[in-house]
Design a protein around this motif. Structure first.
Motif, PDB file in Angstrom:
ATOM      1  N   UNK A 218      -4.287  -3.730  27.075  1.00  0.00           N
ATOM      2  CA  UNK A 218      -4.108  -3.121  25.760  1.00  0.00           C
ATOM      3  C   UNK A 218      -3.816  -1.633  25.954  1.00  0.00           C
ATOM      4  N   UNK A 219      -2.962  -1.083  25.092  1.00  0.00           N
ATOM      5  CA  UNK A 219      -2.545   0.311  25.214  1.00  0.00           C
ATOM      6  C   UNK A 219      -2.903   1.033  23.919  1.00  0.00           C
ATOM      7  N   UNK A 220      -3.536   2.200  24.057  1.00  0.00           N
ATOM      8  CA  UNK A 220      -3.831   3.048  22.895  1.00  0.00           C
ATOM      9  C   UNK A 220      -2.986   4.311  23.009  1.00  0.00           C
ATOM     10  N   UNK A 332      -0.890  -3.256  21.295  1.00  0.00           N
ATOM     11  CA  UNK A 332      -0.593  -1.833  21.448  1.00  0.00           C
ATOM     12  C   UNK A 332      -0.990  -1.172  20.142  1.00  0.00           C
ATOM     13  N   UNK A 333      -1.799  -0.140  20.218  1.00  0.00           N
ATOM     14  CA  UNK A 333      -2.275   0.542  19.017  1.00  0.00           C
ATOM     15  C   UNK A 333      -1.897   2.019  19.083  1.00  0.00           C
ATOM     16  N   UNK A 361      -2.519   6.409  26.366  1.00  0.00           N
ATOM     17  CA  UNK A 361      -1.314   7.212  26.602  1.00  0.00           C
ATOM     18  C   UNK A 361      -1.282   8.329  25.567  1.00  0.00           C
ATOM     19  N   UNK A 362      -1.037   9.539  26.020  1.00  0.00           N
ATOM     20  CA  UNK A 362      -0.931  10.688  25.124  1.00  0.00           C
ATOM     21  C   UNK A 362       0.545  11.055  24.989  1.00  0.00           C
ATOM     22  N   UNK A 363       1.034  11.100  23.747  1.00  0.00           N
ATOM     23  CA  UNK A 363       2.419  11.500  23.495  1.00  0.00           C
ATOM     24  C   UNK A 363       2.453  13.011  23.273  1.00  0.00           C
ATOM     25  N   UNK A 364       3.231  13.752  24.060  1.00  0.00           N
ATOM     26  CA  UNK A 364       3.232  15.209  23.911  1.00  0.00           C
ATOM     27  C   UNK A 364       3.823  15.634  22.574  1.00  0.00           C
TER      28      UNK A 364
END
Length: 522
Positions: A218-220, A332-333, A361-364
């Motif tokens: 799972x991806x956050x 995926x959240x 995962x951090x989106x810049x």
């Protein structure tokens, strides 16, 4: 009417049902009603074989809680005998074998001496389940009844196969509808959107996607509003082994709490007011694919608990149904809120957070991406060029520098809207022309961009004002900044600020925030 005529009259409606799209629960209810008309008894049931267990699908004359029970075949010798026999079996009235329904027949607290009969149902030459009948009066069933049950079993199997066929067709229709929605979403853009950028921050993001995409974790996805979290989810799905299966998206903030569970898990007809037919939820539509939960922080604690159960077991239960459906879904959240903080504040379950954030995962934000702003502006200019039928759109050097200098609190979404407005303004200067057009810095009108979050001053600047006035000013600026960050969406601003929208409106009125374009949107 003769006995054969009575039998035929009872069977005709059931045969008509074979070509009708009915909910399976209703189909099986009618099957048992017809069976009890042909073979009067005190209780009957239809059970589906699920591995080493029998699952009741419909009962008549048994207590309602029977539907919630699961009968392990190894624990019930009568069921084992029925499954092993190619034809109907009539147990002796004084059979010493324990009856699985002892205490469940509505008309009798215990089943001591009674008639019990049943048969195996087959589909495709394999055992599918059982039909069972119980009569409290010994000697109720005869050899003729055994023959009737044998003939009825064939029609019952056809009914089961019709239900399976209808369910399969409905599932395929839902799957094709989901694929069509995906294709339509892609077709709505001249060029499908993809992640774009060369900055170190974006390169790190691309590497993270490449690492996690082939897995089943799972991806956050975390990031500010407008950073492109949905594009990241699409990129993870596209690089996974599920890429040829649907990516189903749900905005958790778009549904009231009472409707969100129906949207996710589905419902059966009659589950609540307005539920006029069975409906698959997004989990079932995403089977063997990916489910993208946007704004996941808006899930209620109850919905989180239900979600957690599905993520752990892979079983979905529609609202109003006692039957479970197995699904194979990757989650995926995305959220612009810190879920760890939500856990500390009691708005998010800790177990749900840990299950969801197996790979964060951090989106810049756009402020960290340097000259990526010009790459993105170029992509948005190309979209607008096709939309406005221009041979070319370009940015003046001053406009490029203005884009590089802007703070972009609204991130990529704000940049997209800024470019769209600028092209309209530039086009207004040369109406009717279709040639190349230059967008000037003034067209960007960055003075109307949302203000960044006001920070508490480290030192007093300008004339000193009273404490109450300073607090009022700060509160007003803080609310305005939140509303602008969400493009005037007061509901979203209220969620960010942790307050009710009505309370936020009352605060805005008290602070004199009125008469703005933001004040008109919810």
């Amino acid at each position: 009417m003769t006995a054969s005529g009575t039998t035929l009259a009872a069977l005709l409606p059931l045969m008509d049902d074979l070509s009708v799209d009915l909910p399976n629960a209703e189909r099986y209810r009618r099957l048992l009603a017809t069976l009890r008309e042909l073979l009067p008894c005190d209780a009957s049931a239809i059970l589906r074989l699920d591995g080493d267990t029998l699952v009741p699908l419909a009962v008549d004359g048994l207590s309602l809680d029977t539907l919630g029970r699961r009968f392990r075949i190894a624990d019930h010798p009568r069921f084992a005998m029925l499954l092993a026999s190619p034809g109907p079996t009539l147990f002796p009235a004084d059979s010493p074998l324990p009856d699985p329904y002892d205490g469940l027949v509505a008309a009798a607290p215990r089943l001591d001496v009674h008639d019990c009969m049943g048969c195996r149902l087959e589909t495709g030459g394999q055992a599918w389940g059982l039909l069972t009948l119980d009569a409290l009066e010994p000697g109720r069933f005869s050899q003729d009844d055994i023959d009737t049950l044998r003939a009825f079993a064939s029609l019952a199997a056809a009914t089961v196969m019709a239900g399976m066929r209808m369910a399969r067709l409905a599932h395929e229709a839902d799957r094709e509808r989901a694929r069509a929605e995906s294709f339509q979403a892609a077709a709505n853009r001249a060029t499908p959107r993809t992640l774009l950028g060369r900055s170190p921050a974006m390169q790190r993001l691309m590497e993270e996607i490449a690492v996690v995409a082939p897995s089943e974790l799972a991806v956050l996805i975390r990031g500010e509003t407008g950073t492109g979290k949905e594009l990241v989810a699409q990129a993870v799905h596209a690089a996974s082994a599920r890429a040829d299966r649907p990516l189903i998206a749900v905005n958790c903030a778009a549904f009231p709490a009472q409707l969100l569970e129906s949207e996710l898990f589905g419902h059966v007809r009659g589950a609540f007011s307005g539920a006029t037919s069975d409906r698959r939820g997004k989990f079932e539509l995403a089977d063997r694919g990916t489910l993208f939960l946007d704004e996941v922080a808006d899930l209620s604690l109850a919905a989180q608990a239900a979600m957690l159960r599905v993520m752990q077991s892979g079983h979905v239960q529609r609202i109003g149904s006692d039957r479970e459906h197995h699904v194979d879904v990757r989650i995926i959240a995305a959220s612009n809120r810190d879920l760890a903080e939500e856990v500390r504040e009691g708005r998010c379950r800790a177990d749900f957070f840990h299950r969801l954030s197996a790979y964060p995962i951090i989106v810049p934000n756009l402020r960290e991406r340097g000259t990526d702003v010009l790459l993105l502006a170029g992509a948005f200019l190309e979209e607008n060029r096709a939309r406005h039928h221009r041979t070319g759109l370009r940015l003046s050097p001053e406009a490029q520098q203005a884009l590089l200098d802007a703070p972009w609190p609204g991130n990529v979404r704000e940049l997209e809207h800024t470019i769209g407005r600028a092209v309209l303004k530039a086009s207004a200067r040369s109406p009717g022309a279709t040639g190349a057009l230059t967008v000037e810095a003034g067209d960007l009108d960055l003075s109307i961009a949302p203000a960044p979050i006001p920070q508490a001053p480290t030192a007093i600047e300008g004339p000193v004002i009273g404490l109450r006035a300073a607090v009022t000013r700060f509160e007003r600026d803080y609310i305005l900044a939140a509303v602008r960050r969400h493009d005037g969406n007061w509901a979203a601003a209220a969620r960010e600020l942790g307050t009710d929208r009505a309370n936020l409106r009352r605060s805005a009125t008290r602070l004199g925030i009125r008469g703005t374009t933001q004040d008109t949107r919810d």
